[in-house]
Structure formats: C-alpha cells, structure tokens
Design a protein around this motif. Structure first.
Motif, PDB file in Angstrom:
ATOM      1  N   LYS A 206       0.837  -1.211   0.000  1.00 51.23           N
ATOM      2  CA  LYS A 206       0.000   0.000   0.000  1.00 51.23           C
ATOM      3  C   LYS A 206       0.865   1.250   0.000  1.00 51.23           C
ATOM      4  N   ILE A 207       1.823   1.306   0.916  1.00 55.22           N
ATOM      5  CA  ILE A 207       2.659   2.508   1.033  1.00 55.22           C
ATOM      6  C   ILE A 207       3.608   2.613  -0.164  1.00 55.22           C
ATOM      7  N   THR A 208       3.969   1.494  -0.769  1.00 56.56           N
ATOM      8  CA  THR A 208       4.851   1.550  -1.934  1.00 56.56           C
ATOM      9  C   THR A 208       4.121   2.188  -3.127  1.00 56.56           C
ATOM     10  N   VAL A 209       2.847   1.841  -3.293  1.00 51.49           N
ATOM     11  CA  VAL A 209       2.054   2.496  -4.346  1.00 51.49           C
ATOM     12  C   VAL A 209       1.891   3.979  -4.005  1.00 51.49           C
ATOM     13  N   ASP A 210       1.603   4.297  -2.727  1.00 54.03           N
ATOM     14  CA  ASP A 210       1.478   5.704  -2.309  1.00 54.03           C
ATOM     15  C   ASP A 210       2.762   6.477  -2.595  1.00 54.03           C
ATOM     16  N   SER A 211       3.885   5.793  -2.488  1.00 54.43           N
ATOM     17  CA  SER A 211       5.156   6.438  -2.751  1.00 54.43           C
ATOM     18  C   SER A 211       5.302   6.720  -4.254  1.00 54.43           C
ATOM     19  N   SER A 212       4.769   5.838  -5.088  1.00 54.91           N
ATOM     20  CA  SER A 212       4.878   6.024  -6.541  1.00 54.91           C
ATOM     21  C   SER A 212       4.003   7.172  -7.033  1.00 54.91           C
ATOM     22  N   THR A 213       2.907   7.473  -6.326  1.00 52.71           N
ATOM     23  CA  THR A 213       2.015   8.578  -6.737  1.00 52.71           C
ATOM     24  C   THR A 213       2.377   9.894  -6.048  1.00 52.71           C
ATOM     25  N   LEU A 214       3.291   9.844  -5.076  1.00 53.16           N
ATOM     26  CA  LEU A 214       3.616  10.952  -4.156  1.00 53.16           C
ATOM     27  C   LEU A 214       2.480  11.245  -3.184  1.00 53.16           C
TER      28      LEU A 214
END
Ligand code: MG
Length: 401
Positions: A206-214
């Motif tokens: 979840k947080i890895t995807v959030d990191s990809s979108t900023l």
C-alpha cells in the motif's frame, strides 16, 4: 529497567523490523503483546515462539478460532477492540497497523497515557482533531516512526522551546519513487509491478504504491502539520502548510530537515532503514545503542535534490488542498486513496486513475469538523462509498479490518 512494548501490526513490515530492533538490544525491551490481522498465522506463530508475549490480539474475527487452536496457552483477544486494547498493555505501543484500521490503536494508547510509537500515519491524518485531543491525556506522548517525521523530531531538538519559535520551514524529503522524472503521458501505461518496484525503500504494497504517486509524501505533509504545526504567535512564525516544503532527494539518505529563521538548516542523515526510526521512538529521549543505518562516508558519493513535479504527480497537491481545508477533508482523501490503491492493486483501475478518483471524491466531500471518533469513521465510510461509486465498484467497501 526493561521497557515493555506492545506491537500492533506485528506481521507487517514495521512489525517484523520492530522485533529485529528489540532483539538487537537484549534486556532493554520486552515485547509483552502482539497484534495482527490473523491472516498469516504461520508467521504469527513463529513470532509468538520467539517473543513469548502474554497477550495476542487477532483483528480479523474470522481468524480467531484458528488462532486459538494454533496458539495454545496464550491469551487471545479478538476484533478491533481486542487490537485497540494493546494500547494500554505496555510502556510503549508500536502502531504498525496498515491503513485507517490503526486509528483505534492510536486513540487507545494515548487515552491510556502511554507512549505511542506511531507508524500508522493514516490515523493521524484521518483522525487529526480527535487524536489531538487524546494527545493531551496526562502521560501520553507521540513519537513518530515515519522516517521523515522521526528526522524532523530529531532536527527540532536543537530549537529552544522556551523562546519564540525560530523555525522557518520543515523540509520533507521524498525519494520520488519508481517514476521520478517521468511525464504524465509516460505514466499512463505503468503496471502494478512497476509501481511496486521502489528504488530505495522496502515497504508494504500500500505505502509503496502511495510512494509512486507521491500521495505518501502528501499524507506526510498533513502528518507533519498535525505533529509539529503551531499557530503564528506574537513572536516568531507559526508552522502552517506554507512552512512545510517537499524536496525530491532520490538517495533517501537525508530523511528531512528543519530550516531556522537565521538561515541554518539542520538535517538528519542515515541509510534507508526503518529500524532507525523504530529504535529512536522506542529509546526516546535516550537513543538506541544499535547503529542501524549508519553511513559509510567512504562510499557515499553524492546527495541530489530537485523540486517535485506537481503536474505528473497531482496527489501531492491534493494532499496540500485537503490539509488546508482541514476538518474531515484529510479523512476523505485518505479513505478515497485507500480504496483507489486497493482497486489498482486488484487490477480494476489504472495507476493514473488513483489521483483522478481522489480529486473527484475530495471535490465532493461533506465538510465538517469531527467531534469524536464516530464522526471520523462516518467520514471514512462515506468517502469509501463515494470512491467505489466513482470506480463503478460494488458497495459496501471492504472497510477497515
Ligand atoms: Mg515516510
């Protein structure tokens, strides 16, 4: 003296690293309680064997019977209430629960007057006004486990708390994620695997995807405001959203910085590992004796910085807008994002849709200031319904576990 530790979210990324940090200093800490969803009983049974807690909480009620069978001789508590009860169980509660489900653990820990080592940023973002009140409980203290906020906590130690505020800006660093430097057009076709390939940090999906979108950085801006924001005083400046900046720093070695009114910037540097901020939150106001993340200056060759691209990564701007709107707006944004990221990971929507869905839901949010936790849960539920309706997915949502 041994510090007792309750660990909520023990089978996740923060949970396993907390066990590693505790094991690095034998005799200093004792983990007396573990909490997990119960979906990975093999891993949980291994942790119980290694840690020997007095209490285990299983958040997913459908997994409780299987857990009791698998873990004989341990007190098992069940459901959301069982998980939240861990907050009062030890000197420190590490909240490594994923997503909005962590809110009750946050509140229970603070209301018990204990130290909260908070990795669950969603509870602070969604429940801001309610969490702020709980923080005023005598004995309650909150030390952030997010690497950026752990860094800010360290950099702010050089301020004089008795004098006027001389903080000019909090500067959050962002790795930029796997898509740094890509244009919006370039990002139309990216896949789930692309989004999960983070260049510097190893974290949950979840947080890895959030990191990809900023979006992760945007949520961290709101988190920083909740943790360190101050109203403008008679002397000195306050810390509002105008004083919280984001800079992209691809090496993830500078974890964040504080600039003071005299032009000085204090930064915290270490190699990227969550063990350091976890150890900091456990040991504070002392420090960990184990050198997690120490830099080898013979091999570190350069540190780069660049401004974030708000056009290609609109989630960052959405988070500033939600933070400035205040009240339940951050709760709506957080819930819409959790639903959108879940749908992306399930293959229902494209990566670029995540920001579009969050923007639509935020545009139509029902403004208000939450009076209590039920208001926060209501806002969260309405935002999830709105997000799922925008995505054409069946309601009700899976909801917080
Ligand atoms: Mg972070």
């Amino acid at each position: 003296m041994t510090t007792t530790v309750a660990l909520a979210g023990s089978t996740g990324s923060i949970g396993t690293q907390t066990i590693e940090v505790v094991a690095a200093e034998p005799g200093r800490y004792e983990i007396t309680a573990l909490g997990a969803t119960g979906r990975n009983l093999d891993q949980l049974a291994e942790q119980v064997e290694a840690v020997r807690p007095k209490v285990v909480a299983i958040a997913d009620e459908s997994r409780v019977a299987a857990a009791r069978e698998r873990l004989p001789g341990v007190e098992i508590r069940s459901g959301t209430d069982g998980l939240a009860s861990l907050g009062a169980e030890a000197d420190v509660c590490v909240n490594g629960v994923v997503g909005f489900a962590g809110l009750r653990v946050t509140l229970a820990t603070l209301l018990a007057g204990k130290r909260l080592a908070l990795a669950n940023k969603e509870s602070l973002i969604a429940g801001g006004p309610v969490v702020q009140r709980a923080r005023r409980t005598p004995g309650a203290e909150l030390v952030p486990v997010d690497s950026e906020h752990g860094a800010l906590h360290q950099c702010l130690r050089s301020r004089d708390e008795t004098g006027p505020s001389r903080v000019a800006a909090l500067v959050l660093t962002a790795s930029g994620g796997p898509f740094r430097g890509r244009s919006a057009a370039d990002l139309a076709e990216v896949t789930i695997d692309d989004a999960l390939a983070h260049p510097t940090w190893s974290m949950g999906p979840k947080i890895t995807v959030d990191s990809s979108t900023l979006m992760n950085k945007g949520l961290e801006v709101i988190e920083a405001h909740e943790l360190f924001g101050t109203p403008a005083g008679e002397h000195g400046v306050g810390i509002g959203f105008d004083e919280i900046d984001v800079v992209v720093h691809p090496q993830s070695v500078v974890h964040s910085m504080v600039t003071y009114t005299d032009g000085s910037t204090i930064a915290q540097l270490s190699m990227p590992t969550m063990c350091l901020p976890i150890g900091y939150a456990l040991a504070w106001p002392d420090r960990s004796a184990a050198p997690f993340g120490a830099i080898d200056w013979a091999t570190l060759s350069r540190l780069d910085f660049e401004p974030p691209d708000l056009g290609a990564f609109p989630c960052l701007g959405l988070a500033y807008a939600a933070g400035r709107a205040g009240g339940v707006a951050p709760a709506w944004l957080n819930a819409a994002n959790e639903e959108a990221v879940g749908a992306f990971l399930d293959g229902h929507i494209a990566w670029a849709d995540i920001a579009a869905i969050c923007a639509t839901v935020l545009d139509h949010h029902e403004a208000g200031v939450p009076a209590d936790v039920d208001d926060v849960i209501d806002a969260d539920r309405m935002a999830r319904l709105a997000a799922r309706s925008v995505m054409g997915l069946a309601s009700p949502a899976a909801g917080p576990a």
